[in-house]
Design a protein around this motif. Sequence first.
Motif, PDB file in Angstrom:
ATOM      1  N   ARG A  52      47.016 112.000  22.821  1.00 16.75           N
ATOM      2  CA  ARG A  52      48.221 112.751  22.452  1.00 16.75           C
ATOM      3  C   ARG A  52      49.382 111.775  22.333  1.00 16.75           C
ATOM      4  NH1 ARG A  52      49.527 117.941  25.713  1.00 16.75           N
ATOM      5  NH2 ARG A  52      49.453 116.637  27.563  1.00 16.75           N
ATOM      6  N   VAL A  53      50.338 112.132  21.490  1.00 15.56           N
ATOM      7  CA  VAL A  53      51.515 111.306  21.268  1.00 15.56           C
ATOM      8  C   VAL A  53      52.766 112.139  21.506  1.00 15.56           C
ATOM      9  CG1 VAL A  53      52.855 110.008  19.566  1.00 15.56           C
ATOM     10  CG2 VAL A  53      50.362 109.744  19.656  1.00 15.56           C
ATOM     11  N   GLY A  54      53.641 111.625  22.361  1.00 19.18           N
ATOM     12  CA  GLY A  54      54.908 112.275  22.624  1.00 19.18           C
ATOM     13  C   GLY A  54      56.065 111.435  22.118  1.00 19.18           C
ATOM     14  N   VAL A  55      57.229 112.049  22.061  1.00 20.44           N
ATOM     15  CA  VAL A  55      58.451 111.319  21.727  1.00 20.44           C
ATOM     16  C   VAL A  55      59.539 111.769  22.693  1.00 20.44           C
ATOM     17  CG1 VAL A  55      59.135 113.013  19.953  1.00 20.44           C
ATOM     18  CG2 VAL A  55      60.113 110.702  19.923  1.00 20.44           C
ATOM     19  N   GLN A  56      60.228 110.800  23.283  1.00 22.94           N
ATOM     20  CA  GLN A  56      61.361 111.102  24.154  1.00 22.94           C
ATOM     21  C   GLN A  56      62.631 110.958  23.324  1.00 22.94           C
ATOM     22  OE1 GLN A  56      62.905 108.301  27.121  1.00 22.94           O
ATOM     23  NE2 GLN A  56      62.564 109.867  28.681  1.00 22.94           N
ATOM     24  N   ILE A  57      63.234 112.089  22.994  1.00 28.15           N
ATOM     25  CA  ILE A  57      64.485 112.112  22.241  1.00 28.15           C
ATOM     26  C   ILE A  57      65.607 112.043  23.276  1.00 28.15           C
ATOM     27  CG2 ILE A  57      65.909 113.435  20.625  1.00 28.15           C
ATOM     28  CD1 ILE A  57      63.272 114.691  19.602  1.00 28.15           C
ATOM     29  N   GLY A  71      60.103 106.245  22.875  1.00 23.72           N
ATOM     30  CA  GLY A  71      61.477 106.585  23.212  1.00 23.72           C
ATOM     31  C   GLY A  71      62.423 106.262  22.070  1.00 23.72           C
ATOM     32  N   VAL A  72      63.308 107.204  21.725  1.00 26.38           N
ATOM     33  CA  VAL A  72      64.297 106.982  20.663  1.00 26.38           C
ATOM     34  C   VAL A  72      65.651 107.494  21.125  1.00 26.38           C
ATOM     35  CG1 VAL A  72      62.671 107.003  18.733  1.00 26.38           C
ATOM     36  CG2 VAL A  72      63.641 109.150  19.526  1.00 26.38           C
ATOM     37  N   GLY A  73      66.700 106.724  20.829  1.00 24.96           N
ATOM     38  CA  GLY A  73      68.050 107.091  21.223  1.00 24.96           C
ATOM     39  C   GLY A  73      68.958 107.303  20.029  1.00 24.96           C
ATOM     40  N   ALA A 129      60.511 115.453  14.487  1.00 27.42           N
ATOM     41  CA  ALA A 129      59.399 114.981  15.312  1.00 27.42           C
ATOM     42  C   ALA A 129      58.264 115.993  15.333  1.00 27.42           C
ATOM     43  CB  ALA A 129      59.888 114.698  16.731  1.00 27.42           C
ATOM     44  N   GLU A 130      58.597 117.266  15.425  1.00 27.25           N
ATOM     45  CA  GLU A 130      57.544 118.280  15.400  1.00 27.25           C
ATOM     46  C   GLU A 130      56.850 118.298  14.042  1.00 27.25           C
ATOM     47  OE1 GLU A 130      56.878 122.606  17.233  1.00 27.25           O
ATOM     48  OE2 GLU A 130      58.493 122.574  15.743  1.00 27.25           O
ATOM     49  N   GLU A 131      57.613 118.143  12.972  1.00 26.92           N
ATOM     50  CA  GLU A 131      57.021 118.124  11.633  1.00 26.92           C
ATOM     51  C   GLU A 131      56.099 116.917  11.451  1.00 26.92           C
ATOM     52  OE1 GLU A 131      58.423 118.064   6.914  1.00 26.92           O
ATOM     53  OE2 GLU A 131      59.921 118.218   8.520  1.00 26.92           O
ATOM     54  N   ILE A 132      56.485 115.757  12.009  1.00 26.93           N
ATOM     55  CA  ILE A 132      55.649 114.556  11.928  1.00 26.93           C
ATOM     56  C   ILE A 132      54.319 114.775  12.628  1.00 26.93           C
ATOM     57  CG2 ILE A 132      55.452 112.165  12.759  1.00 26.93           C
ATOM     58  CD1 ILE A 132      58.487 111.912  12.206  1.00 26.93           C
TER      59      ILE A 132
END
Length: 259
Positions: free
Chosen positions: A7-12, A236-238, A29-32
């Motif tokens: 699984r792949v997550g993203v921390q916005i 992680g993305v800022g 991110a959800e669309e990706i």
Amino acid sequence: MSTSAIRVGVQIQPQHADYQSIRRAAAEAEEIGADILFNWDHFYPLYGEPDGKHFECWSILAAWAEQTSRAEIGALVTCNSYRNPELLADMARTVDHISDGRLILGLGAGWFERDYDEYGYEFGTAGGRLADLAQALPRIESRLGRLNPAPTRDIPKLIGGGGEKKTLRLVAEHADIWHSFGDAPTIERKIGILRQHCADVGRDPAEIEISTAAEGKPADAGDTLYDLGVRLFTIGVGGPDYDLSALREWVAWRDERNG
């Protein structure tokens, strides 16, 4: 440790951005194809301008619960010190319902001293904060079992941290997901220690999903960590501009590896 799919997550990270930018990043991110959308639980930016724009964690999670429809959502991680355990359980149950059962309850002992000082919490010691987390976890679990209506599912608990004596023991006792940082040798050593804690408490270590930060190219770092048992990788993305190009790479790698 686990044979489940990647699984792949993203921390916005909710810093240095207007909320409209955070909202757009969550939608993109959800669309990706991100499996999980995380934020974090702080009151000030962790890097960049110390007094830059910042938004509160659980308010965002409630908004994401309405905005999104597929990805799971959660904090990476909630600071145990900032909310009464019973209140946090109720908040989690409520967001669980708003999201139709997509919440992950991320928990940690806390570490960012400025948050504590500015908002009037006692910072204390690392050992004291870990002891507070150990006391809070059974209270959270008890309250979740008493709420009406009950949560829509057994809300997965993620515990973040790499402490080998105390934190990993709590992971073995309570967590469905363990999140930590470090290079491959560090992760490998800590997985071994977690296995021992699981043996000590009578827990099957395969029940715990191993999670870490996704850094570098997935074909290199991802393959190496996968072989060690890591199954959840988070980018992680800022703000102010949320660059999701790395998320696209890791999602493509996930899809290829999962077949």
